[in-house]
Design an enzyme around this catalytic site. Structure first.
Site, PDB file in Angstrom:
ATOM      1  N   SER A 168       0.829  -1.199   0.000  1.00 44.62           N
ATOM      2  CA  SER A 168       0.000   0.000   0.000  1.00 44.62           C
ATOM      3  C   SER A 168       0.863   1.248   0.000  1.00 44.62           C
ATOM      4  O   SER A 168       1.971   1.250   0.554  1.00 44.62           O
ATOM      5  CB  SER A 168      -0.898   0.009   1.244  1.00 44.62           C
ATOM      6  OG  SER A 168      -1.549   1.245   1.405  1.00 44.62           O
TER       7      SER A 168
ATOM      8  N   TYR B 251      -2.691  -0.452   9.909  1.00 49.30           N
ATOM      9  CA  TYR B 251      -2.831  -1.014   8.566  1.00 49.30           C
ATOM     10  C   TYR B 251      -1.524  -0.856   7.788  1.00 49.30           C
ATOM     11  O   TYR B 251      -1.021  -1.815   7.192  1.00 49.30           O
ATOM     12  CB  TYR B 251      -3.976  -0.311   7.834  1.00 49.30           C
ATOM     13  CG  TYR B 251      -4.029  -0.630   6.347  1.00 49.30           C
ATOM     14  CD1 TYR B 251      -4.444  -1.884   5.905  1.00 49.30           C
ATOM     15  CD2 TYR B 251      -3.659   0.321   5.402  1.00 49.30           C
ATOM     16  CE1 TYR B 251      -4.490  -2.178   4.550  1.00 49.30           C
ATOM     17  CE2 TYR B 251      -3.706   0.036   4.052  1.00 49.30           C
ATOM     18  CZ  TYR B 251      -4.114  -1.212   3.632  1.00 49.30           C
ATOM     19  OH  TYR B 251      -4.146  -1.509   2.290  1.00 49.30           O
TER      20      TYR B 251
END
Length: 338
Positions: A146, A171
């Site tokens: 990401s 995350y």
């Protein structure tokens, strides 16, 4: 090739699965169909792939391969990545040529509310993928990282050579851990692993917890949209078809450990994005300006020189074109209101 794609009920996983099937690969799809967001959307994506539930209308039989009614080269299994026994049985039985791991607990803000879900899916689950690749001879592994891994990095555009030691959400920390774990397995076991740092993906079948869907739903239904950091944000919005093309190039050309940014290399302001969406919808948004959210960053901007150098590829879909396709899908799927 015979490819395991995890997360096929998800946004990117669905599109990748469809593309691979259309070109003739054999694809086993895997997803746990969790309720992080509306499972009806996940079921609808699977239905587009010819995967429908056995039993009740809203549930799939777990740990059972379901044959697609649309593609003879596709089947699906409902399972959790953290279920090591199921993962090992699947790898032993199916003998994959390649694995693309897109399954994960998604969402920056939700990781503040439910951190344990991220450790189980994104760390324990990824560990099970790595171990299964090691034990069953899969040498070609690509996986979703990401742009969030760049965290507090001040240098832009974000380069894959930049330090990524300052994540600001759990995350992001789990995605960084995936890259470190993959490097270890590449080094120790000669597995070709490639991490893909996605930048603000949007398009048809997108996630309802992300800005394009949230804004479109609110504007369509005469609700105000929340504009964080008073609109002083920018994102490298990347159309889903560009993301899929980049993933497939990586699957087809595995190399020793590598990480790539997949972004549009052209960040746009949040206000410009909203204006583009308003134009596509033919309707103005009522805006509530809000402070910055915890775990969020002001801007993202992808350096994609790795994609250009290694594959001669650069994402280039214009935001206006991508938003047009997204709005067309939204209206077909949801109607003018929901």
């Amino acid at each position: 090739m015979k490819i395991l794609v995890t997360g096929t009920a998800g946004f990117i996983g669905y599109h990748l699965c469809a593309k691979l099937l259309e070109r003739g690969d054999t694809v086993i799809g895997l997803d746990n169909i969790n309720d992080y967001y509306d499972i009806n959307l996940k079921h609808a994506r699977l239905a587009e792939l010819g995967i429908t539930p056995k039993g009740t209308a809203n549930s799939f039989v777990a740990k059972t391969l379901i044959q697609s009614t649309k593609y003879k080269n596709h089947s699906f299994i409902k399972a959790d990545l953290e279920d090591a026994d199921t993962m090992n049985n699947l790898f032993e039985t199916e003998k994959f040529d390649a694995v693309c791991n897109l399954a994960a607990q998604a969402g920056v803000r939700y990781s503040i509310e439910n951190p344990h879900a991220y450790i189980q899916s994104n760390v324990v689950g990824f560990m099970n993928i790595l171990e299964a690749c090691r034990n069953y001879g899969v040498k070609n592994l690509s996986y979703a990282s990401s742009s969030s891994v760049y965290g507090l990095n001040k240098s832009q555009p974000f380069k894959t050579t930049d330090m990524t030691d300052t994540p600001i959400s759990l995350y992001a920390a789990t995605k960084k851990s995936n890259e470190l774990m993959a490097h270890t397995y590449s080094h120790l076991y000669n597995i070709q692993t490639t991490g893909l740092r996605f930048f603000t993906v949007y398009g048809p079948w997108g996630r309802p917890d992300m800005a394009p869907m949230l804004f479109t739903d609110a504007i369509t239904n005469d609700r105000a949209i929340k504009v964080f950091n008073n609109g002083e944000m920018s994102r490298d919005f990347t159309y889903i078809d560009d993301i899929i093309e980049g993933i497939i190039k990586v699957i087809d050309n595995p190399s020793d450990f590598n990480v790539y940014n997949i972004g549009n290399n052209a960040p746009l302001s949040l206000m410009e994005f909203i204006e583009t969406l308003e134009n596509a919808l033919g309707k103005k948004a009522e805006k509530n300006f809000m402070p910055m959210q915890d775990g969020d960053v002001v801007s993202t901007y992808a350096d994609v020189s790795g994609l250009i150098d290694d594959f001669g590829y650069k994402p280039d879909t214009k935001l206006s074109d991508g938003i047009f396709e997204f709005v067309k899908w939204y209206r077909k799927f949801y109607g003018e209101s929901k």
